[in-house]
Design a protein around this motif. Structure first.
Motif, PDB file in Angstrom:
ATOM      1  N   ILE A  41       0.853  -1.184   0.000  1.00  0.00           N
ATOM      2  CA  ILE A  41       0.000   0.000   0.000  1.00  0.00           C
ATOM      3  C   ILE A  41       0.890   1.235   0.000  1.00  0.00           C
ATOM      4  CG2 ILE A  41      -1.803   1.257   1.234  1.00  0.00           C
ATOM      5  CD1 ILE A  41      -2.502  -1.462   2.600  1.00  0.00           C
ATOM      6  N   GLU A  42       0.677   2.117  -0.955  1.00  0.00           N
ATOM      7  CA  GLU A  42       1.497   3.321  -1.068  1.00  0.00           C
ATOM      8  C   GLU A  42       0.609   4.562  -1.147  1.00  0.00           C
ATOM      9  OE1 GLU A  42       5.025   5.246  -3.910  1.00  0.00           O
ATOM     10  OE2 GLU A  42       4.071   3.339  -4.432  1.00  0.00           O
ATOM     11  N   PHE A  43       0.771   5.471  -0.210  1.00  0.00           N
ATOM     12  CA  PHE A  43       0.018   6.722  -0.213  1.00  0.00           C
ATOM     13  C   PHE A  43       0.545   7.635  -1.314  1.00  0.00           C
ATOM     14  CE2 PHE A  43      -0.026  11.190   1.386  1.00  0.00           C
ATOM     15  CZ  PHE A  43      -1.380  11.412   1.188  1.00  0.00           C
ATOM     16  N   SER A 222      -1.087   3.941   9.987  1.00  0.00           N
ATOM     17  CA  SER A 222      -1.487   5.287   9.582  1.00  0.00           C
ATOM     18  C   SER A 222      -0.665   5.680   8.365  1.00  0.00           C
ATOM     19  CB  SER A 222      -1.247   6.286  10.726  1.00  0.00           C
ATOM     20  OG  SER A 222      -1.292   7.620  10.245  1.00  0.00           O
ATOM     21  N   LEU A 223      -1.323   6.022   7.265  1.00  0.00           N
ATOM     22  CA  LEU A 223      -0.609   6.410   6.059  1.00  0.00           C
ATOM     23  C   LEU A 223       0.087   7.759   6.215  1.00  0.00           C
ATOM     24  CD1 LEU A 223      -3.073   5.256   3.243  1.00  0.00           C
ATOM     25  CD2 LEU A 223      -1.020   4.109   4.081  1.00  0.00           C
ATOM     26  N   ASP A 224      -0.343   8.559   7.185  1.00  0.00           N
ATOM     27  CA  ASP A 224       0.341   9.825   7.451  1.00  0.00           C
ATOM     28  C   ASP A 224       1.722   9.568   8.046  1.00  0.00           C
ATOM     29  OD1 ASP A 224      -1.722  11.583   6.594  1.00  0.00           O
ATOM     30  OD2 ASP A 224      -2.803  11.198   8.455  1.00  0.00           O
ATOM     31  N   LYS A 225       1.826   8.543   8.891  1.00  0.00           N
ATOM     32  CA  LYS A 225       3.096   8.216   9.536  1.00  0.00           C
ATOM     33  C   LYS A 225       3.907   7.199   8.738  1.00  0.00           C
ATOM     34  CE  LYS A 225       1.206   9.027  14.163  1.00  0.00           C
ATOM     35  NZ  LYS A 225       0.864   8.422  15.476  1.00  0.00           N
ATOM     36  N   THR A 226       3.210   6.288   8.058  1.00  0.00           N
ATOM     37  CA  THR A 226       3.871   5.238   7.277  1.00  0.00           C
ATOM     38  C   THR A 226       3.257   5.238   5.880  1.00  0.00           C
ATOM     39  OG1 THR A 226       4.078   3.924   9.316  1.00  0.00           O
ATOM     40  CG2 THR A 226       4.481   2.782   7.226  1.00  0.00           C
ATOM     41  N   PRO A 227       3.779   6.052   4.966  1.00  0.00           N
ATOM     42  CA  PRO A 227       3.152   6.193   3.652  1.00  0.00           C
ATOM     43  C   PRO A 227       3.273   4.965   2.755  1.00  0.00           C
ATOM     44  CG  PRO A 227       5.145   7.518   3.794  1.00  0.00           C
ATOM     45  CD  PRO A 227       4.890   7.007   5.157  1.00  0.00           C
ATOM     46  N   THR A 228       4.184   4.057   3.078  1.00  0.00           N
ATOM     47  CA  THR A 228       4.324   2.812   2.309  1.00  0.00           C
ATOM     48  C   THR A 228       4.387   1.639   3.270  1.00  0.00           C
ATOM     49  OG1 THR A 228       5.548   3.943   0.546  1.00  0.00           O
ATOM     50  CG2 THR A 228       5.699   1.546   0.622  1.00  0.00           C
ATOM     51  N   TYR A 229       3.566   0.637   3.009  1.00  0.00           N
ATOM     52  CA  TYR A 229       3.530  -0.555   3.873  1.00  0.00           C
ATOM     53  C   TYR A 229       3.364  -1.795   3.012  1.00  0.00           C
ATOM     54  CZ  TYR A 229       1.738  -4.226   6.858  1.00  0.00           C
ATOM     55  OH  TYR A 229       1.561  -5.431   7.475  1.00  0.00           O
ATOM     56  N   GLY A 260      -1.814   3.670  -4.145  1.00  0.00           N
ATOM     57  CA  GLY A 260      -1.479   2.627  -5.093  1.00  0.00           C
ATOM     58  C   GLY A 260      -1.488   1.311  -4.324  1.00  0.00           C
ATOM     59  N   LEU A 261      -2.039   0.262  -4.915  1.00  0.00           N
ATOM     60  CA  LEU A 261      -2.132  -1.046  -4.276  1.00  0.00           C
ATOM     61  C   LEU A 261      -1.561  -2.089  -5.212  1.00  0.00           C
ATOM     62  CD1 LEU A 261      -3.218  -2.878  -1.962  1.00  0.00           C
ATOM     63  CD2 LEU A 261      -5.362  -3.017  -3.230  1.00  0.00           C
ATOM     64  N   THR A 262      -0.529  -2.796  -4.733  1.00  0.00           N
ATOM     65  CA  THR A 262       0.090  -3.864  -5.513  1.00  0.00           C
ATOM     66  C   THR A 262      -0.110  -5.179  -4.790  1.00  0.00           C
ATOM     67  OG1 THR A 262       1.784  -2.322  -6.296  1.00  0.00           O
ATOM     68  CG2 THR A 262       2.231  -4.664  -6.586  1.00  0.00           C
TER      69      THR A 262
END
Length: 264
Positions: A41-43, A222-229, A260-262
């Motif tokens: 998951i990428e913000f 949280s995508l604000d703190k972890t923009p890529t997971y 973006g979702l891979t």
């Protein structure tokens, strides 16, 4: 497989287990089919669900300006007892408020982490229960407008919780309850205006969620703190994705985030 779009709450379909769909502007994904797969998951940006602009999301998928302006974010949404359309009184947009407030509403009991009381439009049953991660639920009253549902909920909150412990819900720390018995006990506290709408002859609804592995100790993404997971999807409950490393991601709480979702 790669997908891209703004997050909105997952659509659901009742079944054993419940089917979940992540819907983007030009595509959709059955999330049940990607259990046990790696998800990245990428913000990318924000996209307000009302104006579409790239502005920080304030609440409910809306930027701050829209949240305090549009009728679908009025205070009566979260506090139905503040509804006034039945009095022909406008909050932000009377036509919209009449459309939403002046329709059948349900006051219900749901058991996800504990017994809680809640309100939803009749058309949202059982979707509302699914979104809350309730494994069992029952209707208490069916009233003709949102105001009556709201004052009933307020009265019952003195005797049963109106909150879900989302951490307990996700770790599956559940306790079976006799919701018919609870419904009957709470009848004594229903306001006189709503008492004629009490439901006496229904049974519990039981819900099964697609979870292969529950988290031991919840870590919220949280995508604000972890923009890529990146992690392996192990389950879906409520509006949460559950990953193998105990990370959980609240899709509904991230509405208005363009990602973006891979899937590997």
């Amino acid at each position: 497989m790669q997908y891209e779009g703004v997050l909105k709450k997952m659509q659901t379909e009742i079944g054993s287990p419940i089917q979940y769909y992540l819907v983007f502007e030009t595509d959709f994904l059955n999330m049940n089919q990607v259990l046990d797969n790696q998800l990245r998951i990428e913000f990318i940006k924000h996209q307000c669900l009302n104006c579409g602009n790239d502005r920080p999301i304030y609440r409910q998928g809306f930027c701050k300006s829209c949240f305090f302006d549009i009728p679908s974010a009025g205070e009566w949404i979260m506090r139905p007892e503040l509804s006034t359309a039945h009095l022909d009184k406008e909050d932000r947009d009377l036509e919209y408020e009449k459309k939403v407030q002046l329709q059948p509403h349900i006051v219900y009991l749901a058991n996800s982490s504990n017994i809680k009381v809640g309100v939803t439009r009749k058309a949202q049953i059982p979707t509302r229960w699914i979104d809350q991660g309730a494994h069992e639920a029952i209707e208490i009253v069916e009233v003709p407008n949102r105001y009556l549902a709201g004052i009933t909920e307020v009265a019952l909150k003195d005797h049963v919780s109106d909150k879900t412990n989302w951490r307990k819900m996700l770790t599956n720390e559940i306790e079976e309850q006799d919701l018919v018995d609870w419904r009957n006990k709470l009848k004594a506290y229903i306001p006189q205006e709503a008492l004629p709408y009490f439901i006496e002859d229904n049974t519990e609804t039981h819900l099964e969620f697609p979870v292969l592995q529950f988290p031991q100790k919840v870590k919220s993404l949280s995508l604000d703190k972890t923009p890529t997971y990146q992690g392996t999807l192990k389950g879906i409950k409520g509006q949460y994705l559950i990953f193998e490393d105990n990370t959980v991601f609240n899709i509904r709480g991230s509405e208005g985030y363009y990602i973006g979702l891979t899937i590997n």
